[in-house]
Design a protein around this motif. Structure first.
Motif, PDB file in Angstrom:
ATOM      1  N   SER A 108       5.778  -3.997 -18.175  1.00  0.00           N
ATOM      2  CA  SER A 108       5.928  -3.834 -16.732  1.00  0.00           C
ATOM      3  C   SER A 108       4.647  -3.170 -16.218  1.00  0.00           C
ATOM      4  N   SER A 109       4.747  -2.520 -15.076  1.00  0.00           N
ATOM      5  CA  SER A 109       3.565  -1.926 -14.447  1.00  0.00           C
ATOM      6  C   SER A 109       3.314  -0.508 -14.956  1.00  0.00           C
ATOM      7  N   ASP A 110       2.163   0.057 -14.558  1.00  0.00           N
ATOM      8  CA  ASP A 110       1.906   1.452 -14.908  1.00  0.00           C
ATOM      9  C   ASP A 110       2.832   2.380 -14.127  1.00  0.00           C
ATOM     10  N   TYR A 111       3.292   1.932 -12.954  1.00  0.00           N
ATOM     11  CA  TYR A 111       4.297   2.718 -12.217  1.00  0.00           C
ATOM     12  C   TYR A 111       5.560   2.870 -13.064  1.00  0.00           C
ATOM     13  N   LEU A 114       1.278  -3.155 -20.400  1.00  0.00           N
ATOM     14  CA  LEU A 114       1.138  -3.570 -19.017  1.00  0.00           C
ATOM     15  C   LEU A 114       1.370  -5.072 -18.900  1.00  0.00           C
ATOM     16  N   TRP A 115       2.123  -5.460 -17.891  1.00  0.00           N
ATOM     17  CA  TRP A 115       2.463  -6.856 -17.672  1.00  0.00           C
ATOM     18  C   TRP A 115       1.387  -7.537 -16.847  1.00  0.00           C
ATOM     19  N   THR A 162       9.405  -7.251 -13.498  1.00  0.00           N
ATOM     20  CA  THR A 162       8.327  -7.645 -12.596  1.00  0.00           C
ATOM     21  C   THR A 162       8.880  -8.046 -11.237  1.00  0.00           C
ATOM     22  N   GLY A 166      -3.239  -5.074  -9.968  1.00  0.00           N
ATOM     23  CA  GLY A 166      -2.391  -5.250 -11.144  1.00  0.00           C
ATOM     24  C   GLY A 166      -0.968  -5.592 -10.765  1.00  0.00           C
ATOM     25  N   GLY A 167      -0.252  -6.272 -11.675  1.00  0.00           N
ATOM     26  CA  GLY A 167       1.142  -6.621 -11.435  1.00  0.00           C
ATOM     27  C   GLY A 167       1.298  -7.757 -10.457  1.00  0.00           C
ATOM     28  N   LYS A 179       1.350  -7.907  -4.044  1.00  0.00           N
ATOM     29  CA  LYS A 179       2.002  -6.951  -3.165  1.00  0.00           C
ATOM     30  C   LYS A 179       1.500  -6.987  -1.730  1.00  0.00           C
ATOM     31  N   PHE A 239      -4.141   0.009 -11.098  1.00  0.00           N
ATOM     32  CA  PHE A 239      -3.065   0.933 -11.457  1.00  0.00           C
ATOM     33  C   PHE A 239      -2.531   1.703 -10.255  1.00  0.00           C
TER      34      PHE A 239
END
Length: 315
Positions: free
Chosen positions: A100-103, A129-130, A148, A198-199, A202, A225
């Protein structure tokens, strides 16, 4: 040549124990004629009479006695092969990988690790990390779970709907725009922006909407990130467009605030995904329930939080 039907081996084992066709048929819940036919097939397949009649008895041949010693463990292995899969999280010594994400790594992974430490203490977990481009390769990647943001579950994958929310504009707490309850298009255009690379996607909808107005957004910085993005935002004049639940949760650690803004905004949908090859595995079923609950707890704005359900597509 071994018999093609493994049930014949079970019949042979019972015949060798009973040395009597009728009693063997009763134990096998078959007719006497059916057992006699199976014995004939065994004799042909093994090229040996196996049981030779002596009055009312059937006496085993030397070949049959040699086979009898091998049949019990063989049949036990076959029974174990077809028995329902047993699973005890406390005894699970597997190695699973999720992305998944760094979050998620910062805010959700600690809860997952804490839960697994108590429920499955011997389990090894690798988190990475995805990368969205990995989606089409999921069948071949060593990844059991992916969390995700997508519009929908891609065909050929399985998933759980974690929830949904929308985008907001994040800024530092004492930013000049923090005094406003809602940002206008002019407010967005007056400031420089940071974009998360990333990810999932958004904020490209912002650029598309502004492009239609002939007024491009000024993006000063791209970073991959969340953590670095929020540290920069809290110390600069830059604006950042991210999902609302992330902005809300990260307020606890960063001097930031967020506002809605005057552009048509998409709905962000979040999913826990896996390949169908894992779907019926009992350990995976247990694991994704644990991971789902931890992710769901982080997503405060779920319209269907109490009724989340599995959504799947045929391959």
């Amino acid at each position: 040549m071994l018999p093609a039907n493994l049930n014949l081996l079970r019949t042979l084992a019972v015949l060798l124990e009973e040395q009597h066709v009728t009693r063997a048929a009763e134990r096998l819940c078959l007719t006497q004629s059916a057992v006699s036919r199976q014995l004939l097939q065994l004799r042909q397949a093994l090229a040996d009479p196996l049981l030779v009649r002596d009055g009312n008895r059937l006496l085993p041949t030397p070949r049959a006695l040699a086979l009898q010693a091998q049949l019990r463990p063989l049949l036990q292995q076959c029974d174990a092969l077809f028995s329902p899969q047993q699973f005890d999280p406390q005894q699970w010594q597997g190695h699973v990988r999720m992305a998944s994400s760094d979050y998620a790594a910062h805010y959700i992974l600690p809860d997952i690790v804490s839960t697994l430490a108590g429920a499955a203490p011997q389990l090894q977990l690798t988190y990475q990390l995805w990368l969205p481009q990995q989606l089409s390769q999921l069948a071949d990647l060593p990844l059991e779970l992916v969390a995700t943001m997508l519009e929908a579950i891609p065909p050929g994958l399985e998933g759980l709907a974690l929830g949904e929310d929308g985008p907001v504009c994040v800024m530092r707490q004492d930013h000049p725009l923090a005094q406003q309850q809602r940002l206008t298009v002019d407010d967005l255009l007056a400031c420089e922006h940071l974009s998360l690379s990333g990810g999932g996607d958004k904020d490209s909808f912002v650029d598309l909407a502004l492009a239609e107005l002939g007024q491009p957004r000024r993006i000063r910085l791209h970073v991959p990130f969340f953590t670095s993005a929020l540290r920069i935002i809290s110390r600069s004049e830059l604006l950042l467009i991210i999902p609302e639940h992330i902005a809300r949760n990260m307020q606890a650690d960063y001097a930031i605030t967020y506002r809605p803004f005057d552009l048509p905004c998409p709905t962000h949908r979040y999913w826990l995904l896996w390949h169908p090859k894992y779907h019926d595995d009992v350990s995976h079923t247990w694991l994704r329930k644990v991971v789902f609950q931890c992710f769901e707890a982080s997503l405060y704005s779920m319209a269907s939080k109490s009724t989340a359900h599995r959504i799947g597509h045929d391959s």
